[in-house]
Design a protein around this motif. Structure first.
Motif, PDB file in Angstrom:
ATOM      1  N   ILE A  91      55.168  40.527  51.896  1.00 54.37           N
ATOM      2  CA  ILE A  91      53.819  40.018  52.140  1.00 54.37           C
ATOM      3  C   ILE A  91      53.389  40.463  53.536  1.00 54.37           C
ATOM      4  O   ILE A  91      54.170  40.395  54.494  1.00 54.37           O
ATOM      5  CB  ILE A  91      53.793  38.482  52.017  1.00 54.37           C
ATOM      6  CG1 ILE A  91      54.137  38.105  50.568  1.00 54.37           C
ATOM      7  CG2 ILE A  91      52.421  37.907  52.408  1.00 54.37           C
ATOM      8  CD1 ILE A  91      54.148  36.633  50.273  1.00 54.37           C
ATOM      9  N   CYS A  92      52.133  40.918  53.622  1.00 58.33           N
ATOM     10  CA  CYS A  92      51.611  41.345  54.924  1.00 58.33           C
ATOM     11  C   CYS A  92      51.346  40.116  55.799  1.00 58.33           C
ATOM     12  O   CYS A  92      50.713  39.163  55.349  1.00 58.33           O
ATOM     13  CB  CYS A  92      50.317  42.139  54.728  1.00 58.33           C
ATOM     14  SG  CYS A  92      49.478  42.481  56.280  1.00 58.33           S
ATOM     15  N   LYS A  93      51.856  40.168  57.041  1.00 58.49           N
ATOM     16  CA  LYS A  93      51.693  39.008  57.942  1.00 58.49           C
ATOM     17  C   LYS A  93      50.249  38.869  58.417  1.00 58.49           C
ATOM     18  O   LYS A  93      49.824  37.799  58.821  1.00 58.49           O
ATOM     19  CB  LYS A  93      52.614  39.163  59.155  1.00 58.49           C
ATOM     20  CG  LYS A  93      54.088  38.988  58.809  1.00 58.49           C
ATOM     21  CD  LYS A  93      54.893  38.950  60.111  1.00 58.49           C
ATOM     22  CE  LYS A  93      56.279  39.455  59.883  1.00 58.49           C
ATOM     23  NZ  LYS A  93      56.918  40.003  61.074  1.00 58.49           N
ATOM     24  N   GLU A  94      49.505  39.965  58.359  1.00 58.47           N
ATOM     25  CA  GLU A  94      48.109  39.921  58.839  1.00 58.47           C
ATOM     26  C   GLU A  94      47.144  39.436  57.739  1.00 58.47           C
ATOM     27  O   GLU A  94      46.473  38.436  57.890  1.00 58.47           O
ATOM     28  CB  GLU A  94      47.639  41.313  59.276  1.00 58.47           C
ATOM     29  CG  GLU A  94      48.452  41.961  60.372  1.00 58.47           C
ATOM     30  CD  GLU A  94      48.201  41.335  61.732  1.00 58.47           C
ATOM     31  OE1 GLU A  94      47.048  40.961  61.991  1.00 58.47           O
ATOM     32  OE2 GLU A  94      49.182  41.218  62.517  1.00 58.47           O
ATOM     33  N   CYS A  95      47.111  40.199  56.618  1.00 61.45           N
ATOM     34  CA  CYS A  95      46.085  39.893  55.614  1.00 61.45           C
ATOM     35  C   CYS A  95      46.605  39.067  54.445  1.00 61.45           C
ATOM     36  O   CYS A  95      45.830  38.636  53.605  1.00 61.45           O
ATOM     37  CB  CYS A  95      45.424  41.180  55.098  1.00 61.45           C
ATOM     38  SG  CYS A  95      46.505  42.223  54.105  1.00 61.45           S
ATOM     39  N   GLY A  96      47.917  38.891  54.368  1.00 62.17           N
ATOM     40  CA  GLY A  96      48.481  38.011  53.337  1.00 62.17           C
ATOM     41  C   GLY A  96      48.620  38.647  51.966  1.00 62.17           C
ATOM     42  O   GLY A  96      49.023  37.989  51.016  1.00 62.17           O
ATOM     43  N   LYS A  97      48.326  39.946  51.843  1.00 56.75           N
ATOM     44  CA  LYS A  97      48.445  40.596  50.520  1.00 56.75           C
ATOM     45  C   LYS A  97      49.915  40.905  50.204  1.00 56.75           C
ATOM     46  O   LYS A  97      50.706  41.169  51.115  1.00 56.75           O
ATOM     47  CB  LYS A  97      47.667  41.910  50.524  1.00 56.75           C
ATOM     48  CG  LYS A  97      46.185  41.701  50.314  1.00 56.75           C
ATOM     49  CD  LYS A  97      45.546  42.944  49.718  1.00 56.75           C
ATOM     50  CE  LYS A  97      44.071  42.722  49.494  1.00 56.75           C
ATOM     51  NZ  LYS A  97      43.253  43.784  50.000  1.00 56.75           N
ATOM     52  N   LYS A 105      55.365  53.479  51.195  1.00 57.54           N
ATOM     53  CA  LYS A 105      55.873  54.683  51.841  1.00 57.54           C
ATOM     54  C   LYS A 105      56.274  54.382  53.283  1.00 57.54           C
ATOM     55  O   LYS A 105      57.179  54.979  53.843  1.00 57.54           O
ATOM     56  CB  LYS A 105      54.814  55.788  51.815  1.00 57.54           C
ATOM     57  CG  LYS A 105      54.590  56.298  50.397  1.00 57.54           C
ATOM     58  CD  LYS A 105      53.906  57.650  50.390  1.00 57.54           C
ATOM     59  CE  LYS A 105      53.650  58.121  48.975  1.00 57.54           C
ATOM     60  NZ  LYS A 105      52.497  57.481  48.334  1.00 57.54           N
ATOM     61  N   GLU A 106      55.557  53.430  53.922  1.00 59.53           N
ATOM     62  CA  GLU A 106      55.861  53.095  55.319  1.00 59.53           C
ATOM     63  C   GLU A 106      56.096  51.597  55.427  1.00 59.53           C
ATOM     64  O   GLU A 106      55.693  50.842  54.561  1.00 59.53           O
ATOM     65  CB  GLU A 106      54.670  53.442  56.205  1.00 59.53           C
ATOM     66  CG  GLU A 106      54.396  54.916  56.303  1.00 59.53           C
ATOM     67  CD  GLU A 106      53.081  55.175  57.019  1.00 59.53           C
ATOM     68  OE1 GLU A 106      53.128  55.828  58.066  1.00 59.53           O
ATOM     69  OE2 GLU A 106      52.037  54.693  56.544  1.00 59.53           O
ATOM     70  N   ASN A 107      56.683  51.191  56.564  1.00 58.35           N
ATOM     71  CA  ASN A 107      56.976  49.779  56.740  1.00 58.35           C
ATOM     72  C   ASN A 107      55.796  49.037  57.379  1.00 58.35           C
ATOM     73  O   ASN A 107      55.949  48.332  58.373  1.00 58.35           O
ATOM     74  CB  ASN A 107      58.249  49.638  57.588  1.00 58.35           C
ATOM     75  CG  ASN A 107      58.787  48.226  57.477  1.00 58.35           C
ATOM     76  OD1 ASN A 107      58.485  47.526  56.509  1.00 58.35           O
ATOM     77  ND2 ASN A 107      59.538  47.801  58.476  1.00 58.35           N
ATOM     78  N   LYS A 108      54.618  49.255  56.823  1.00 58.14           N
ATOM     79  CA  LYS A 108      53.445  48.492  57.261  1.00 58.14           C
ATOM     80  C   LYS A 108      52.472  48.331  56.099  1.00 58.14           C
ATOM     81  O   LYS A 108      52.571  49.050  55.098  1.00 58.14           O
ATOM     82  CB  LYS A 108      52.769  49.145  58.463  1.00 58.14           C
ATOM     83  CG  LYS A 108      52.309  50.555  58.224  1.00 58.14           C
ATOM     84  CD  LYS A 108      51.656  51.076  59.487  1.00 58.14           C
ATOM     85  CE  LYS A 108      51.032  52.428  59.154  1.00 58.14           C
ATOM     86  NZ  LYS A 108      50.536  53.164  60.228  1.00 58.14           N
ATOM     87  N   CYS A 109      51.550  47.385  56.264  1.00 61.33           N
ATOM     88  CA  CYS A 109      50.631  47.073  55.175  1.00 61.33           C
ATOM     89  C   CYS A 109      49.724  48.268  54.867  1.00 61.33           C
ATOM     90  O   CYS A 109      49.050  48.786  55.758  1.00 61.33           O
ATOM     91  CB  CYS A 109      49.771  45.862  55.550  1.00 61.33           C
ATOM     92  SG  CYS A 109      48.488  45.513  54.338  1.00 61.33           S
ATOM     93  N   GLY A 115      51.924  44.107  60.103  1.00 58.89           N
ATOM     94  CA  GLY A 115      53.378  44.046  59.938  1.00 58.89           C
ATOM     95  C   GLY A 115      53.733  43.298  58.655  1.00 58.89           C
ATOM     96  O   GLY A 115      52.960  42.491  58.144  1.00 58.89           O
ATOM     97  N   LEU A 116      54.911  43.616  58.118  1.00 59.60           N
ATOM     98  CA  LEU A 116      55.303  43.023  56.842  1.00 59.60           C
ATOM     99  C   LEU A 116      56.401  41.970  57.025  1.00 59.60           C
ATOM    100  O   LEU A 116      57.261  42.101  57.913  1.00 59.60           O
ATOM    101  CB  LEU A 116      55.814  44.116  55.901  1.00 59.60           C
ATOM    102  CG  LEU A 116      54.796  45.214  55.574  1.00 59.60           C
ATOM    103  CD1 LEU A 116      55.468  46.369  54.835  1.00 59.60           C
ATOM    104  CD2 LEU A 116      53.645  44.668  54.728  1.00 59.60           C
ATOM    105  N   GLU A 179      52.553  41.397  37.592  1.00 64.38           N
ATOM    106  CA  GLU A 179      52.755  42.527  38.507  1.00 64.38           C
ATOM    107  C   GLU A 179      52.284  42.165  39.914  1.00 64.38           C
ATOM    108  O   GLU A 179      51.229  41.546  40.073  1.00 64.38           O
ATOM    109  CB  GLU A 179      51.969  43.751  38.014  1.00 64.38           C
ATOM    110  CG  GLU A 179      52.438  44.317  36.685  1.00 64.38           C
ATOM    111  CD  GLU A 179      53.648  45.234  36.815  1.00 64.38           C
ATOM    112  OE1 GLU A 179      54.118  45.487  37.942  1.00 64.38           O
ATOM    113  OE2 GLU A 179      54.124  45.695  35.753  1.00 64.38           O
ATOM    114  N   ILE A 180      53.063  42.572  40.908  1.00 66.94           N
ATOM    115  CA  ILE A 180      52.726  42.213  42.288  1.00 66.94           C
ATOM    116  C   ILE A 180      51.430  42.872  42.731  1.00 66.94           C
ATOM    117  O   ILE A 180      50.579  42.231  43.339  1.00 66.94           O
ATOM    118  CB  ILE A 180      53.887  42.608  43.227  1.00 66.94           C
ATOM    119  CG1 ILE A 180      55.117  41.776  42.865  1.00 66.94           C
ATOM    120  CG2 ILE A 180      53.512  42.397  44.694  1.00 66.94           C
ATOM    121  CD1 ILE A 180      56.401  42.366  43.319  1.00 66.94           C
TER     122      ILE A 180
END
Ligand code: ATP
Length: 430
Positions: A91-97, A105-109, A115-116, A179-180
């Protein structure tokens, strides 16, 4: 055409022409759910009928089934879904998605760059309660795959028909997965339709039977006109816990290459588990020799992914014609359109109506169009993939012949009314 653009065009055509609408649209929709409109439902039905004819009615040892969507909770405990039907989620710490961790592909939303959080396992089964008590015991799930409905009916089919191995049980039906991140139109939805067969075999024959099914699936894909489908063997950690060999059929969708169908050798895993958990003996008794639990080859076909592949493969567009869908004739929602040249000439309308009624007896999937001029009508029928248009003009009243226009060649041919039904039937049944 740029691929993102192509996807947008397909989604827009599907909505505009009544193939597929977003679900609950007047309330803002609901992610991962879609409604098939008047043309979509015809396309879907034609596809399912063709599949049923190909894999069930034409094969003597395949039995059809339509199992319930909601089953005893123990089914899912035995099959391993309660424990293990989970995807890694972050879950994204910023937007909550939420996102599938293994799709990033990357370690970010991917949406906001935030940040995740930590990866968690998320079970994708939709929970539901059965009956009025609403306690833990009343809990079960909407089925996440059609396959288990087949396994729990294995004994019923054995008892009713005493089939000889090898034989199969086939089913077309809905499956539900929470599905997520549903995306790519109907490709990853939360409610979708599967067409599946469990083909019961002796263990020693699995490689031969696997090869046979591989060939059947290739023929099916060819019949749909889907090009460039790749067969990818699933290896290592990606292989499902129940499978010894899986081949994914990957199609080049507008958003990229992804799984269309799968062929899996599921061993005797499911029947064994259900035997243990239910206490029922699910073995097969051969005429000679010891009873045994059959092994299973499972060809699985997603209906919605097929429809997306069909719309993508058969989508054509150019300046001169606009859009035309070159769907295989068997799948086209309408096979024929009938036009009176002008809508305000009673003698033309009457003649066209009698031709429409005559054709409808033989070919029920026929549509009437008297809006705008003939050019516009061709465009409208092209957009929905109608193979043939029949125009009734003033000459028809003299020579008892009509103009038949072919969707793919755009050629027009004069055909007598007397020969029209046979002519169209021959064309459509190639
Ligand atoms: P994926 O890896 O894409 O999630 P999967 O390997 O989990 O798919 P299976 O469990 O093998 O899929 O399901 C069998 C078939 O059901 C797939 O080949 C596909 O055609 C269809 N299918 C699976 N999940 C979805 C979905 N969320 N939306 C539409 N169709 C689906």
């Amino acid at each position: 055409m740029h691929n993102e653009q192509k996807m947008e065009k397909i989604v827009s055509l599907a909505k505009r022409k009544g193939f597929i609408y977003p679900s609950s649209l007047i309330y803002g929709g609901i992610a991962g759910f879609w409604d098939y409109g008047p043309l979509g439902v015809e396309l879907k039905r034609n596809l399912e009928d063709l599949w049923w004819k190909t894999f069930v009615s034409s094969i003597p040892n395949i039995y059809g089934l339509d199992a319930s969507l909601v089953m005893n909770r123990k089914v899912w405990e035995a099959s391993g879904h309660t424990e293990g039907f989970a995807d890694p989620t972050v879950i994204c710490k910023e937007c909550g998605k939420s996102f599938r961790a293994d799709h990033l592909k990357e370690n970010k939303c991917p949406d906001c760059g935030g940040g995740l959080g930590d990866e968690k396992q998320f079970n994708m089964m939709f929970e539901t309660r059965v009956g009025a008590t609403q306690d833990e015991d009343s809990k079960t799930y909407l089925r996440p795959e059609t396959a288990q409905g087949i396994f729990v009916n294995f004994k019923n089919v054995l008892d009713s028909f005493s089939p000889k191995i090898p034989f199969g049980i086939a089913q077309i039906g809905k499956a539900f997965r929470n599905e997520i991140s549903p995306r790519d139109f109907v490709f990853r939805s939360r409610e979708f339709t599967q067409m599946e067969i469990e083909y019961f075999i002796e263990e020693k024959n699995w490689e031969k039977e696997f090869e046979n099914w591989l060939e059947f699936m290739r023929e099916w894909i060819e019949a749909l006109g889907l090009k460039g489908v790749k067969e990818i063997e699933v290896l290592g950690d990606d292989l499902a816990h129940y499978s010894k060999k899986t081949i994914d059929f990957e199609y080049e969708f507008p958003f990229g290459e992804a799984e269309l169908y799968g062929l899996a050798y599921r061993t005797d895993y499911d029947l064994k588990k259900h035997s243990e958990k239910s206490g029922e003996d699910l073995s097969y008794r051969p005429v000679e020799g010891e009873p045994f639990i059959p092994h299973v080859i499972e060809p699985t076909f997603g209906v919605d992914r097929t429809i997306l592949a069909l719309l993508s493969e058969h989508y054509n567009e150019n300046e001169e014609r606009g859009i035309w869908l070159s769907l295989p004739y068997k799948l086209a929602p309408y096979k024929i359109a009938v036009f009176p040249l002008l809508r305000n000439k009673p003698e033309l309308i009457e003649k066209a109506q009698s031709i429409f009624a005559m054709l409808k007896k033989n070919i029920p999937e026929i549509v009437w169009d008297d809006n705008g001029n003939v050019g516009k009508r061709y465009r409208r029928q092209d957009e929905i993939g109608t193979p043939f248009c029949v125009t009734v003009d003033f000459e028809t009243l003299e020579d008892s012949a009509v103009t038949v226009r072919d969707r793919d060649t755009m050629e027009q041919e004069r055909v007598t009314i007397e020969n029209l039904a046979e002519y169209l039937n021959n064309k459509l049944n190639v």
